[in-house]
Design an enzyme around this catalytic site. Structure first.
Site, PDB file in Angstrom:
ATOM      1  N   PHE A 158       0.809  -1.226   0.000  1.00 54.99           N
ATOM      2  CA  PHE A 158       0.000   0.000   0.000  1.00 54.99           C
ATOM      3  C   PHE A 158       0.837   1.268   0.000  1.00 54.99           C
ATOM      4  O   PHE A 158       0.386   2.330  -0.430  1.00 54.99           O
ATOM      5  CB  PHE A 158      -0.945   0.009   1.213  1.00 54.99           C
ATOM      6  CG  PHE A 158      -0.261   0.414   2.496  1.00 54.99           C
ATOM      7  CD1 PHE A 158      -0.121   1.755   2.840  1.00 54.99           C
ATOM      8  CD2 PHE A 158       0.279  -0.539   3.364  1.00 54.99           C
ATOM      9  CE1 PHE A 158       0.534   2.123   4.012  1.00 54.99           C
ATOM     10  CE2 PHE A 158       0.930  -0.178   4.526  1.00 54.99           C
ATOM     11  CZ  PHE A 158       1.059   1.162   4.850  1.00 54.99           C
ATOM     12  N   GLY A 222      -3.194 -12.852  -4.478  1.00 56.40           N
ATOM     13  CA  GLY A 222      -1.734 -12.987  -4.500  1.00 56.40           C
ATOM     14  C   GLY A 222      -1.326 -14.457  -4.415  1.00 56.40           C
ATOM     15  O   GLY A 222      -0.374 -14.887  -5.067  1.00 56.40           O
ATOM     16  N   GLU A 260      10.803  -7.967  -2.374  1.00 53.80           N
ATOM     17  CA  GLU A 260      11.173  -6.654  -1.824  1.00 53.80           C
ATOM     18  C   GLU A 260      10.390  -6.497  -0.525  1.00 53.80           C
ATOM     19  O   GLU A 260       9.224  -6.102  -0.532  1.00 53.80           O
ATOM     20  CB  GLU A 260      10.783  -5.544  -2.815  1.00 53.80           C
ATOM     21  CG  GLU A 260      11.499  -5.613  -4.137  1.00 53.80           C
ATOM     22  CD  GLU A 260      12.931  -5.089  -4.080  1.00 53.80           C
ATOM     23  OE1 GLU A 260      13.343  -4.551  -3.036  1.00 53.80           O
ATOM     24  OE2 GLU A 260      13.630  -5.222  -5.100  1.00 53.80           O
ATOM     25  N   CYS A 294       9.462   1.473   3.275  1.00 54.40           N
ATOM     26  CA  CYS A 294      10.342   0.337   3.577  1.00 54.40           C
ATOM     27  C   CYS A 294      11.716   0.859   3.981  1.00 54.40           C
ATOM     28  O   CYS A 294      12.438   0.212   4.723  1.00 54.40           O
ATOM     29  CB  CYS A 294      10.439  -0.592   2.380  1.00 54.40           C
ATOM     30  SG  CYS A 294      10.812   0.270   0.856  1.00 54.40           S
ATOM     31  N   THR A 295      12.075   2.071   3.494  1.00 58.29           N
ATOM     32  CA  THR A 295      13.384   2.640   3.797  1.00 58.29           C
ATOM     33  C   THR A 295      13.337   3.670   4.927  1.00 58.29           C
ATOM     34  O   THR A 295      14.330   4.372   5.159  1.00 58.29           O
ATOM     35  CB  THR A 295      13.958   3.325   2.534  1.00 58.29           C
ATOM     36  OG1 THR A 295      12.966   4.223   2.044  1.00 58.29           O
ATOM     37  CG2 THR A 295      14.347   2.327   1.464  1.00 58.29           C
ATOM     38  N   GLU A 394      10.232  -4.454  12.464  1.00 58.73           N
ATOM     39  CA  GLU A 394       9.804  -3.298  11.695  1.00 58.73           C
ATOM     40  C   GLU A 394       8.386  -2.916  12.116  1.00 58.73           C
ATOM     41  O   GLU A 394       7.453  -3.689  11.921  1.00 58.73           O
ATOM     42  CB  GLU A 394       9.805  -3.641  10.197  1.00 58.73           C
ATOM     43  CG  GLU A 394       9.332  -2.495   9.313  1.00 58.73           C
ATOM     44  CD  GLU A 394       8.960  -2.936   7.898  1.00 58.73           C
ATOM     45  OE1 GLU A 394       8.218  -3.928   7.741  1.00 58.73           O
ATOM     46  OE2 GLU A 394       9.409  -2.274   6.947  1.00 58.73           O
ATOM     47  N   GLY A 456      14.478   7.485   0.121  1.00 51.69           N
ATOM     48  CA  GLY A 456      14.556   8.350  -1.047  1.00 51.69           C
ATOM     49  C   GLY A 456      15.593   7.890  -2.051  1.00 51.69           C
ATOM     50  O   GLY A 456      16.539   8.613  -2.356  1.00 51.69           O
TER      51      GLY A 456
HETATM   52  P1  NAD Z   1       1.565  -6.750   3.171  1.00 55.14           P
HETATM   53  O1  NAD Z   1       2.589  -7.810   3.240  1.00 55.14           O
HETATM   54  O2  NAD Z   1       0.471  -6.761   4.157  1.00 55.14           O
HETATM   55  O3  NAD Z   1       0.851  -6.778   1.729  1.00 55.14           O
HETATM   56  C1  NAD Z   1       1.584  -6.573   0.533  1.00 55.14           C
HETATM   57  C2  NAD Z   1       0.864  -7.240  -0.617  1.00 55.14           C
HETATM   58  O4  NAD Z   1       0.944  -8.653  -0.474  1.00 55.14           O
HETATM   59  C3  NAD Z   1      -0.634  -6.921  -0.697  1.00 55.14           C
HETATM   60  O5  NAD Z   1      -0.995  -6.762  -2.043  1.00 55.14           O
HETATM   61  C4  NAD Z   1      -1.281  -8.155  -0.089  1.00 55.14           C
HETATM   62  O6  NAD Z   1      -2.592  -8.379  -0.530  1.00 55.14           O
HETATM   63  C5  NAD Z   1      -0.342  -9.246  -0.552  1.00 55.14           C
HETATM   64  N1  NAD Z   1      -0.280 -10.448   0.302  1.00 55.14           N
HETATM   65  C6  NAD Z   1      -0.341 -10.510   1.650  1.00 55.14           C
HETATM   66  N2  NAD Z   1      -0.152 -11.781   2.070  1.00 55.14           N
HETATM   67  C7  NAD Z   1       0.029 -12.531   0.952  1.00 55.14           C
HETATM   68  C8  NAD Z   1       0.250 -13.928   0.729  1.00 55.14           C
HETATM   69  N3  NAD Z   1       0.334 -14.797   1.729  1.00 55.14           N
HETATM   70  N4  NAD Z   1       0.395 -14.350  -0.550  1.00 55.14           N
HETATM   71  C9  NAD Z   1       0.331 -13.480  -1.578  1.00 55.14           C
HETATM   72  N5  NAD Z   1       0.097 -12.163  -1.424  1.00 55.14           N
HETATM   73  C10 NAD Z   1      -0.049 -11.685  -0.176  1.00 55.14           C
HETATM   74  O7  NAD Z   1       2.355  -5.351   3.201  1.00 55.14           O
HETATM   75  P2  NAD Z   1       1.775  -3.870   3.293  1.00 55.14           P
HETATM   76  O8  NAD Z   1       1.265  -3.611   4.661  1.00 55.14           O
HETATM   77  O9  NAD Z   1       0.896  -3.573   2.125  1.00 55.14           O
HETATM   78  O10 NAD Z   1       3.122  -3.028   3.047  1.00 55.14           O
HETATM   79  C11 NAD Z   1       4.052  -2.762   4.048  1.00 55.14           C
HETATM   80  C12 NAD Z   1       5.232  -3.697   3.972  1.00 55.14           C
HETATM   81  O11 NAD Z   1       5.808  -3.668   2.676  1.00 55.14           O
HETATM   82  C13 NAD Z   1       6.355  -3.271   4.899  1.00 55.14           C
HETATM   83  O12 NAD Z   1       6.899  -4.398   5.508  1.00 55.14           O
HETATM   84  C14 NAD Z   1       7.359  -2.613   3.959  1.00 55.14           C
HETATM   85  O13 NAD Z   1       8.673  -2.590   4.451  1.00 55.14           O
HETATM   86  C15 NAD Z   1       7.219  -3.471   2.756  1.00 55.14           C
HETATM   87  N6  NAD Z   1       7.694  -2.786   1.551  1.00 55.14           N
HETATM   88  C16 NAD Z   1       8.905  -3.163   1.049  1.00 55.14           C
HETATM   89  C17 NAD Z   1       9.409  -2.502  -0.047  1.00 55.14           C
HETATM   90  C18 NAD Z   1      10.757  -2.864  -0.610  1.00 55.14           C
HETATM   91  O14 NAD Z   1      11.044  -2.462  -1.734  1.00 55.14           O
HETATM   92  N7  NAD Z   1      11.594  -3.597   0.107  1.00 55.14           N
HETATM   93  C19 NAD Z   1       8.678  -1.474  -0.670  1.00 55.14           C
HETATM   94  C20 NAD Z   1       7.436  -1.139  -0.131  1.00 55.14           C
HETATM   95  C21 NAD Z   1       6.964  -1.808   0.979  1.00 55.14           C
END
Ligand code: NAD
Length: 508
Positions: A158, A222, A260, A294-295, A394, A456
């Site tokens: 998100f 997913g 990621e 994430c950063t 985190e 960033g």
């Molecule tokens: P989340 O893991 O709750 O959901 C991310 C996505 O994965 C959503 O589209 C969700 O529907 C899907 N999903 C969840 N469980 C799944 C499963 N078991 N199988 C398949 N799909 C599944 O994460 P969030 O709350 O949307 O985002 C925050 C997290 O994302 C933080 O941990 C952040 O650090 C990470 N993030 C990482 C990066 C990066 O580049 N490293 C970038 C952005 C966000």
């Protein structure tokens, strides 16, 4: 809300799409409420399993055509997407800000990142180079080339509702793949807006239906992508918990994956740091996007000689922060994404306190006029021991942990002591300190910066992290190779058949 109209968004929106074709709603709607003011912005139909099957079939068919288009021609389509994004930067930036809650500056910044990756991908479409090698056999030539994979499934989080998709999709498309995007269920309207924009360009250029596909839904959608062997690459961005589940499923079928995941990023402030740089970098890193990057900077590791000075200046800087409507130009920090995020924030503060952390800037929920959505919180700072359990995790919220160190070796060990390995920085004007931090004995993260905060990143570098961050690399440098399969070709143009390694096999 003129931006909704300009992006062709309505109260009720179909969600599943193979391009210009939008499937009628079959299952429940995902209702999008803004964390800014709690108002319902609109709803989107999520995908049924039958629709998923239809989307994959269409994508497979489209791939057989799209892969035959010359890469520079595919690049030209991506160039047009970049142009459309330039036209719609204001409106899409506002939607990102309103649906996700990040400041408008960051919303526009996210769209700019999409434009940048389009430009990068256009150039790349003429540079999908392989190597040539000298063969050990006379009259032979050897080279390698890259071919598209097929269907790329993109699961996004998100907090970057549109940029992360574009990092993946623009590269995947110029490489000749077709994409199925499963956006976050928390920011589905942003995804519908992007799909509409791209579908219009694809139609104008007679790109086959099924090259850009949208699959709204919760984690079940997913899971379909992860389990389906027709999905050549699953690129998943989100929490480490999600990444572990996806990795297990995709690994089981020996599919390709690009992960990621979560970060737990630190800045080291040495005695030779320029605090004019270090303080704003730490503050932006910790409170930007309300600590939901994430950063985001979660840990500040400060040398004991300037610990008190850093502490005082941070407290002063936090006193100047403006929290509120992210669409207001002066706002530094908007809301968290939803009530569950607010709960996680409170739980982390509670855990920190019970584990011995001392708050020097107190947290808490914000209430009253302008904060009716219930998603606004105060950014806070706690002094902690580096090894508290809560500091190892985190928390996606504006909580900054402050800790001290003595020697640079100790600071680097603290920085590396968490399970995540995404982004890291050192603030110093001392060359030796900087190089030690960047050396093989230094930061163990995918990103290591000097005199820049942890958040960033620019699109030109490969983006991603080690350990529990998942090991994937996206965006710039040679990350495009993740979206292609490498083929080694050896051609014999002689009239003999010499075998490699001089092996003799006389026959005939
Ligand atoms: P989340 O893991 O709750 O959901 C991310 C996505 O994965 C959503 O589209 C969700 O529907 C899907 N999903 C969840 N469980 C799944 C499963 N078991 N199988 C398949 N799909 C599944 O994460 P969030 O709350 O949307 O985002 C925050 C997290 O994302 C933080 O941990 C952040 O650090 C990470 N993030 C990482 C990066 C990066 O580049 N490293 C970038 C952005 C966000």
């Amino acid at each position: 809300m003129n931006f909704l109209k300009a992006l062709d968004l309505h109260t009720d929106n179909p969600g599943v799409s193979t391009g210009t074709h939008w499937f009628p709603g079959e299952t429940e709607k995902i209702v999008s409420a803004s964390p800014v003011d709690g108002r319902v912005i609109g709803s989107v139909f999520s995908a049924s399993e039958a629709q998923y099957q239809q989307v994959v079939a269409k994508a497979q068919e489209a791939f057989t055509i799209w892969r035959t288009w010359p890469a520079p021609k595919r690049g030209d389509i991506v160039r047009q997407i970049g142009e459309a994004l330039r036209q719609k930067k204001d409106e899409l930036g506002k939607l990102v800000s309103y649906e996700m809650g990040k400041s408008l500056q960051e919303g526009w910044g996210e769209v700019q990142e999409m434009i940048d990756i389009c430009d990068f991908a256009v150039g790349l479409s003429r540079q999908l180079h392989g190597l040539t090698m000298h063969s050990e056999r006379p009259g032979h030539r050897m080279y390698e080339q890259y071919h598209p994979l097929g269907i790329v499934g993109i699961i996004s989080a998100f907090n970057f509702p549109v940029a992360v998709w574009s990092w993946n999709a623009m590269l995947a498309w110029v490489c000749g793949n077709v994409c199925i995007w499963k956006p976050s269920e928390k920011t589905t309207l942003c995804a519908v807006a992007c799909q509409k924009m791209v579908a219009e360009i694809f139609e104008k250029n007679e790109v086959p239906e099924g090259v850009c596909n949208l699959l709204p839904g919760d984690k079940t959608a997913g899971e379909w992508l992860a389990a389906d062997e027709r999905i050549a690459l699953v690129s998943a961005t989100g929490s480490t918990k999600m990444g572990k589940a996806v990795a297990a499923t995709v690994g089981q079928r020996l599919g390709k994956q690009l992960l990621e995941l979560g970060g737990n990023n630190a800045i080291i402030i040495t005695p030779e740091a320029d605090l004019q740089i270090a303080i704003p970098a730490a503050a932006f890193g910790a409170v930007g996007t309300a600590g939901q990057r994430c950063t985001s900077t979660r840990r500040l590791i400060v040398h004991e000689t300037l610990y008190e000075a850093v502490k005082d200046r941070l407290v002063k800087a936090y006193g100047q922060l403006k929290i509120g409507d992210p669409l207001h130009p002066d706002t530094h920090m908007g809301p968290l994404i939803d009530a569950a995020a607010v709960q996680a924030y409170h739980a982390a503060i509670e855990a920190c306190r019970s584990q011995g952390g001392q708050f020097i800037v107190e947290g808490g929920a914000l209430e009253g006029s302008g904060f009716e959505s219930g998603c606004y919180v105060k950014p806070c700072i706690a002094e902690v021991a580096f090894d508290l359990p809560i500091v190892q995790t985190e928390t996606f919220a504006p909580i900054l942990y402050l800790m001290r160190y003595n020697t640079l070796e100790e600071a680097i060990a603290i920085q590396n002591s968490v399970p995540q390995g995404l982004s890291s920085s050192i603030m110093t004007n001392n060359l030796r300190e900087a190089e030690q931090f960047l050396s093989a004995e230094g930061s163990d993260c995918g990103i290591a910066n000097v005199n820049i905060g942890t958040s960033g990143a620019e699109i030109g570098g490969a983006f991603g992290g080690e350990k529990e961050t998942g090991g994937g690399r996206e965006s710039g440098s040679d990350a495009w190779k993740n979206y292609m399969r490498r083929q080694t070709n050896t051609i014999n143009y002689s009239a003999r058949l010499p075998l490699a390694q001089g092996i003799r096999f006389d026959i005939g």
